[in-house]
Design an enzyme around this catalytic site. Structure first.
Site, PDB file in Angstrom:
ATOM      1  N   CYS A  81       0.840  -1.198   0.000  1.00 18.77           N
ATOM      2  CA  CYS A  81       0.000   0.000   0.000  1.00 18.77           C
ATOM      3  C   CYS A  81       0.879   1.254   0.000  1.00 18.77           C
ATOM      4  CB  CYS A  81      -1.000  -0.024   1.154  1.00 18.77           C
ATOM      5  SG  CYS A  81      -2.338   1.196   0.945  1.00 18.77           S
TER       6      CYS A  81
ATOM      7  N   HIS B  47      -3.750  -4.594  -0.729  1.00 22.44           N
ATOM      8  CA  HIS B  47      -3.387  -5.273   0.510  1.00 22.44           C
ATOM      9  C   HIS B  47      -3.480  -6.787   0.323  1.00 22.44           C
ATOM     10  CE1 HIS B  47      -3.273  -1.822   3.328  1.00 22.44           C
ATOM     11  NE2 HIS B  47      -4.146  -1.289   2.482  1.00 22.44           N
TER      12      HIS B  47
ATOM     13  N   GLU C 151      -2.815  -8.976   2.485  1.00 27.42           N
ATOM     14  CA  GLU C 151      -3.317  -9.544   3.737  1.00 27.42           C
ATOM     15  C   GLU C 151      -4.828  -9.400   3.872  1.00 27.42           C
ATOM     16  OE1 GLU C 151      -2.523  -5.219   4.807  1.00 27.42           O
ATOM     17  OE2 GLU C 151      -1.802  -6.727   3.380  1.00 27.42           O
TER      18      GLU C 151
END
Length: 231
Positions: free
Chosen positions: A84, A193, A195
């Protein structure tokens, strides 16, 4: 059995880094959250997370001497992954609300407000990886989760340099095209992202982990996958 790669998630005050730690563990890495220079240099891989404003992230990075440490890792061919705003700060500069801030200048270019009728760009989106991408191997058609108002709208790297493999640039679109990921030797970064990108994000992290050396330098200093990270 091959020992799992050791990864340091850089601890410089960025928010919501625990989700990155957990995702990397799920992908099979041994992970620690740290800003200790020895850990940062010895880890097989370094992850630079980032949320919020470009200038604030740069301030946090400077506070832990990260610009120098990242330079040292990259000059030695040691892998680094930005996420990011961790991608954005790899560029020359960021412009937010008319204020310009210097980045890490690993790549030429400017981070600026997205050219879109609705900002922030929030949610799942498609990406267009280059041929031969390692990060997106096997997940070229997947969607990934974005949350950002700023991005790199023009890729300014001189790809005509003789005998140099040009960086691989992945694009996405929100109103207009923007850089979604870059693969450039030991330095990789994603605007989205991983994750927060479910199975596709874990697969991307596994792809990145597959590129890491297994040096053993962090032996005894980092937990095994799934053992958790101290609060």
């Amino acid at each position: 059995m091959t020992e799992a790669s050791s990864v340091v998630v850089l601890d410089y005050g960025a928010g919501n880094v625990r989700s990155a730690v957990r995702a990397l563990e799920e992908a099979g890495a041994r992970v620690v959250l740290s800003a200790d220079p020895r850990d940062v240099m010895d880890a097989d891989g370094l992850v630079v997370p980032g949320v919020g404003a470009f200038a604030a992230v740069m301030e946090g990075l400077r506070a832990v001497d990260a610009p120098r440490l990242i330079d040292r890792r990259l000059s030695g061919g040691r892998p680094v992954l930005g996420i990011c705003v961790g991608l954005q700060v790899m560029f020359d500069r960021g412009v937010e609300h008319g204020h310009e801030s210097e980045g890490l200048a690993q790549w030429p270019g400017t981070v600026e407000r997205l050219d879109a009728p609705v900002v922030p760009h929030m949610g799942w989106n498609e990406v267009r990886p280059p041929e031969g991408s390692v990060l997106f191997r096997g997940i070229e058609d997947e969607r990934f989760y974005f949350v950002h108002s700023y991005g790199v709208r023009e890729w300014e790297f001189d790809q005509s340099i003789e005998h140099m493999v040009p960086p691989g640039v992945t694009w996405s679109e929100h109103g207009a095209p923007f850089v979604a990921a870059v693969e450039n030797g030991p330095l990789s970064a994603t605007q989205f992202h991983p994750e927060k990108s479910s199975a596709a994000g874990i697969a991307l992290l596994r792809n990145w982990l597959s590129t890491l050396p297994r040096t053993g330098r962090m032996a005894g200093r980092i937990p095994a996958p799934g053992s958790g990270v101290p609060a």
